[in-house]
Design an enzyme around this catalytic site. Structure first.
Site, short mmCIF file in Angstrom:
data_model
loop_
_atom_site.label_atom_id
_atom_site.label_comp_id
_atom_site.label_asym_id
_atom_site.label_seq_id
_atom_site.Cartn_x
_atom_site.Cartn_y
_atom_site.Cartn_z
N CYS A 119 66.85 84.77 85.63
CA CYS A 119 67.63 83.55 85.89
C CYS A 119 67.28 82.49 84.86
CB CYS A 119 67.36 83.05 87.31
SG CYS A 119 67.94 84.17 88.59
N ARG A 154 70.40 80.46 83.26
CA ARG A 154 71.79 80.90 83.34
C ARG A 154 72.30 80.87 84.78
NH1 ARG A 154 72.45 85.69 86.58
NH2 ARG A 154 70.39 86.66 86.67
N ASN A 191 61.18 76.03 89.20
CA ASN A 191 61.36 76.23 87.77
C ASN A 191 60.98 74.99 86.98
OD1 ASN A 191 64.37 77.84 88.80
ND2 ASN A 191 62.48 78.90 88.25
#
Length: 264
Positions: A146, A166, A177
């Site tokens: 990801c 993405r 993240n």
């Protein structure tokens, strides 16, 4: 972390309903960027409590080049359990690509070691990139990357990092993240004798799962609290020699956790 709340609000207001691989359904927008000044605090979301232990151990696991969840399980981290096979294996996911990208001639490339050396020897390079998106091995991965690619940038003796994600599970995944790559930026900066500047998060398909909408709305009612700071207690010999105990998030205050189901 109002920047993150603005993304939640943007998706709730502007998102289009889309089907997805998991069958859950999403509200989605395409293309969004957030910038975090790492000199003004460490960007941990404060409008819900984050499990910082999972964030740190997952990054250390990536840096080991590991793709089996046994290390995570030993350290009380369950975030990859849903995708692992019966032996705990995930296939050639992030750690493999970062540390041991296979080449056509049978060799491997340690992208992270290479990029640290490039930062030290040629900080103005525009090629300070690490990619997890190995097209030739995507079908062997339990979950395709990801957060697919990140790039470092040095200016005025300060290090910045930009991530391209993405696919972004904005309620559950993105806070992790942001914290993970901000932590990595601090670690690389320390190894290269640089200060930190910015972490820039760029998302492609940025979505809220339809069973996360209520949780996102709850979060938007909460006032962000002051950001913590990060203390790295020692400088180990390399980027790959850090331990969990080396990191302290000082004065991390948050609102209570908000539970939400994970989409598999």
């Amino acid at each position: 972390m109002k920047t993150y709340l603005q993304l939640l609000e943007h998706i709730l207001q502007q998102g289009v309903e889309k089907s997805d691989r998991t069958g859950t359904g999403t509200l989605s927008v395409f293309g969004y960027q957030m910038r975090f000044d790492l000199t003004k605090g460490f960007p941990l979301v404060t409008t819900k409590k984050l499990h910082t232990r999972s964030i740190v151990h997952e990054l250390l696991w990536f840096l080991r080049g590991d793709t089996n969840i046994s290390y995570l399980k030993e350290n009380g981290v369950t975030i990859w359990d849903e995708w692992a096979d019966n032996n705990g294996d995930l296939g050639p996911v992030y750690g493999k690509q970062w540390r041991s990208w296979p080449t056509a001639d049978g060799h491997t490339i340690d992208q992270l070691s290479d990029v640290v050396q490039q930062i030290k020897s040629n900080p103005d390079s525009r090629r300070l990139i690490v990619s997890a998106w190995n097209v030739g091995e995507l079908d062997k991965m339990a979950l395709m990357p990801c957060h697919a690619l990140f790039q470092f940038y040095v200016a005025n003796n300060k290090l910045s990092c930009q991530l391209y994600q993405r696919s972004a599970d904005v309620f559950l995944g993105v806070p992790f993240n942001i914290a993970s790559y901000s932590l990595l930026t601090h670690m690389v900066a320390q190894q290269c004798n640089l200060d930190v500047a910015e972490f820039i998060w760029t998302g492609g398909d940025c979505h809220l799962y339809l069973n996360h909408l209520e949780q996102a709305q709850i979060q938007l009612t909460r006032e962000p609290l002051p950001l913590p700071s990060l203390t790295i207690k020692r400088k180990p010999a390399s980027l790959f020699d850090y331990a969990y105990e080396d990191f302290e998030f000082v004065n991390y205050q948050s609102h209570p956790a908000i539970k939400a189901p994970i989409a598999v």
